[in-house]
Design a protein around this motif. Structure first.
Motif, mmCIF file in Angstrom:
data_model
loop_
_atom_site.group_PDB
_atom_site.id
_atom_site.type_symbol
_atom_site.label_atom_id
_atom_site.label_comp_id
_atom_site.label_asym_id
_atom_site.label_seq_id
_atom_site.Cartn_x
_atom_site.Cartn_y
_atom_site.Cartn_z
ATOM 1 N N MET A 28 -15.737 -51.145 -47.792
ATOM 2 C CA MET A 28 -16.106 -49.842 -48.631
ATOM 3 C C MET A 28 -17.352 -50.521 -49.371
ATOM 4 O O MET A 28 -17.731 -51.703 -49.584
ATOM 5 C CB MET A 28 -14.961 -49.717 -49.828
ATOM 6 N N THR A 29 -17.932 -49.706 -50.385
ATOM 7 C CA THR A 29 -18.991 -49.985 -51.247
ATOM 8 C C THR A 29 -18.543 -49.512 -52.507
ATOM 9 O O THR A 29 -17.694 -48.444 -52.619
ATOM 10 C CB THR A 29 -20.248 -48.964 -50.835
ATOM 11 N N ALA A 30 -18.809 -50.305 -53.620
ATOM 12 C CA ALA A 30 -18.428 -50.097 -54.779
ATOM 13 C C ALA A 30 -19.518 -50.325 -55.885
ATOM 14 O O ALA A 30 -20.634 -50.967 -55.825
ATOM 15 C CB ALA A 30 -17.303 -51.119 -55.435
ATOM 16 N N ASN A 31 -19.578 -49.211 -56.664
ATOM 17 C CA ASN A 31 -20.835 -49.188 -57.924
ATOM 18 C C ASN A 31 -20.165 -48.973 -59.111
ATOM 19 O O ASN A 31 -19.385 -48.043 -59.458
ATOM 20 C CB ASN A 31 -21.947 -48.025 -57.404
ATOM 21 N N ALA A 32 -20.965 -49.531 -60.022
ATOM 22 C CA ALA A 32 -20.705 -49.137 -61.506
ATOM 23 C C ALA A 32 -21.586 -47.583 -61.820
ATOM 24 O O ALA A 32 -22.681 -47.813 -61.561
ATOM 25 C CB ALA A 32 -21.169 -50.083 -62.515
ATOM 26 N N VAL A 33 -20.936 -46.942 -62.242
ATOM 27 C CA VAL A 33 -21.561 -45.478 -62.576
ATOM 28 C C VAL A 33 -21.455 -45.079 -63.861
ATOM 29 O O VAL A 33 -20.487 -45.581 -64.595
ATOM 30 C CB VAL A 33 -21.246 -44.562 -61.540
ATOM 31 N N PHE A 34 -22.169 -44.085 -64.398
ATOM 32 C CA PHE A 34 -22.024 -43.393 -65.690
ATOM 33 C C PHE A 34 -21.741 -41.864 -65.272
ATOM 34 O O PHE A 34 -22.598 -41.470 -64.539
ATOM 35 C CB PHE A 34 -23.218 -43.685 -66.677
ATOM 36 N N GLY A 35 -20.901 -41.235 -65.986
ATOM 37 C CA GLY A 35 -20.871 -39.670 -65.668
ATOM 38 C C GLY A 35 -19.803 -39.246 -66.768
ATOM 39 O O GLY A 35 -19.264 -39.818 -67.645
ATOM 40 N N ARG A 36 -19.356 -37.997 -66.689
ATOM 41 C CA ARG A 36 -18.506 -37.394 -67.185
ATOM 42 C C ARG A 36 -17.941 -35.920 -66.478
ATOM 43 O O ARG A 36 -18.774 -35.529 -65.906
ATOM 44 C CB ARG A 36 -19.082 -36.936 -68.772
ATOM 45 N N GLY A 37 -16.858 -35.756 -66.920
ATOM 46 C CA GLY A 37 -16.219 -34.471 -66.308
ATOM 47 C C GLY A 37 -16.300 -33.589 -67.808
ATOM 48 O O GLY A 37 -17.162 -33.449 -68.216
ATOM 49 N N ARG A 38 -15.078 -33.144 -68.149
ATOM 50 C CA ARG A 38 -14.861 -32.318 -69.166
ATOM 51 C C ARG A 38 -14.596 -33.064 -70.522
ATOM 52 O O ARG A 38 -14.583 -32.470 -71.605
ATOM 53 C CB ARG A 38 -13.619 -31.238 -68.839
ATOM 54 N N GLN A 39 -14.104 -34.338 -70.224
ATOM 55 C CA GLN A 39 -14.029 -35.046 -71.224
ATOM 56 C C GLN A 39 -14.911 -35.483 -72.214
ATOM 57 O O GLN A 39 -15.898 -35.707 -71.633
ATOM 58 C CB GLN A 39 -12.740 -36.162 -71.026
ATOM 59 N N LYS A 40 -14.684 -35.872 -73.315
ATOM 60 C CA LYS A 40 -15.614 -36.583 -74.220
ATOM 61 C C LYS A 40 -15.069 -37.911 -73.899
ATOM 62 O O LYS A 40 -14.426 -38.651 -73.260
ATOM 63 C CB LYS A 40 -15.699 -36.119 -75.754
ATOM 64 N N ALA A 41 -16.177 -38.805 -74.763
ATOM 65 C CA ALA A 41 -15.586 -40.252 -74.798
ATOM 66 C C ALA A 41 -14.356 -40.583 -75.075
ATOM 67 O O ALA A 41 -13.760 -39.851 -75.951
ATOM 68 C CB ALA A 41 -16.552 -41.039 -75.492
ATOM 69 N N ILE A 42 -13.667 -41.414 -74.448
ATOM 70 C CA ILE A 42 -12.137 -41.989 -74.339
ATOM 71 C C ILE A 42 -12.201 -42.972 -75.406
ATOM 72 O O ILE A 42 -13.026 -44.216 -75.083
ATOM 73 C CB ILE A 42 -11.570 -42.096 -73.182
ATOM 74 N N VAL A 43 -11.367 -42.786 -76.681
ATOM 75 C CA VAL A 43 -11.402 -44.026 -77.510
ATOM 76 C C VAL A 43 -10.820 -45.093 -76.774
ATOM 77 O O VAL A 43 -9.794 -45.071 -76.019
ATOM 78 C CB VAL A 43 -10.377 -43.615 -78.676
ATOM 79 N N GLY A 44 -11.439 -46.343 -77.158
ATOM 80 C CA GLY A 44 -10.858 -47.603 -76.391
ATOM 81 C C GLY A 44 -11.448 -47.713 -74.976
ATOM 82 O O GLY A 44 -11.604 -48.880 -74.451
ATOM 83 N N GLU A 45 -12.021 -47.130 -74.400
ATOM 84 C CA GLU A 45 -12.599 -46.975 -73.061
ATOM 85 C C GLU A 45 -14.212 -47.095 -73.242
ATOM 86 O O GLU A 45 -14.845 -48.072 -72.502
ATOM 87 C CB GLU A 45 -12.379 -45.906 -72.298
ATOM 88 N N VAL A 46 -14.562 -46.579 -74.126
ATOM 89 C CA VAL A 46 -16.078 -46.588 -74.344
ATOM 90 C C VAL A 46 -16.376 -47.737 -75.606
ATOM 91 O O VAL A 46 -16.219 -46.984 -76.816
ATOM 92 C CB VAL A 46 -16.849 -45.375 -74.445
ATOM 93 N N THR A 47 -17.044 -48.917 -75.424
ATOM 94 C CA THR A 47 -17.102 -49.753 -76.658
ATOM 95 C C THR A 47 -18.595 -49.868 -77.046
ATOM 96 O O THR A 47 -18.649 -50.934 -77.683
ATOM 97 C CB THR A 47 -16.430 -51.116 -76.278
ATOM 98 N N PHE A 48 -19.425 -49.228 -76.377
ATOM 99 C CA PHE A 48 -20.872 -49.306 -76.872
ATOM 100 C C PHE A 48 -21.629 -47.865 -76.746
ATOM 101 O O PHE A 48 -21.114 -46.995 -75.988
ATOM 102 C CB PHE A 48 -21.426 -50.231 -75.749
#
Length: 122
Positions: A28-48
């Motif tokens: 498989m191929t794996a990448n770190a990505v940034f994106g969003r669906g319908r949600q806003k930032a999730i508390v505790g998951e986004v620390t920067f």
């Protein structure tokens, strides 16, 4: 053949890879990505805060969230198993669990041996 593209939470990538490897899908191929669906930032998951203006909108708006994207190509008959396995590992029932896309693949070629079709992915 099908390409399975899964966008999942960063904290689920290792377990997802372990399960897929145990099922015989270690390529498989794996990448770190940034994106969003319908949600806003999730508390505790986004620390920067993302500093790049291309990755964020005006102050106070929705932020792009760090995710992991994995991609693997499997025979048609294995696509459902792979999708179900990824879903089982990643489903928390909360917004932000991710998305899985299943795309048809016309052909694949292994560069080293010139094998094509399923021989190139197995």
């Amino acid at each position: 053949m099908k390409e399975i593209i899964a966008i999942i939470r960063p904290n689920k990538i290792n377990r997802t890879k372990e399960v897929l490897d145990a099922l015989g899908f270690s390529s498989m191929t794996a990448n770190a990505v940034f994106g969003r669906g319908r949600q806003k930032a999730i508390v505790g998951e986004v620390t920067f805060a993302i500093q790049n203006k291309d990755l964020r909108e005006e102050e106070g708006s929705m932020r792009y969230i760090p995710k992991r994207m994995i991609s693997l190509v499997v025979p048609d008959e294995d696509a459902s198993l792979v999708v179900e396995s990824i879903m089982k590992v990643n489903k928390t029932g909360q917004i932000g669990d991710g998305k899985i896309f299943v795309c048809p693949i016309e052909d694949a070629v292994r560069v080293r041996t010139k094998e094509s079709g399923e021989d190139a992915i197995l």
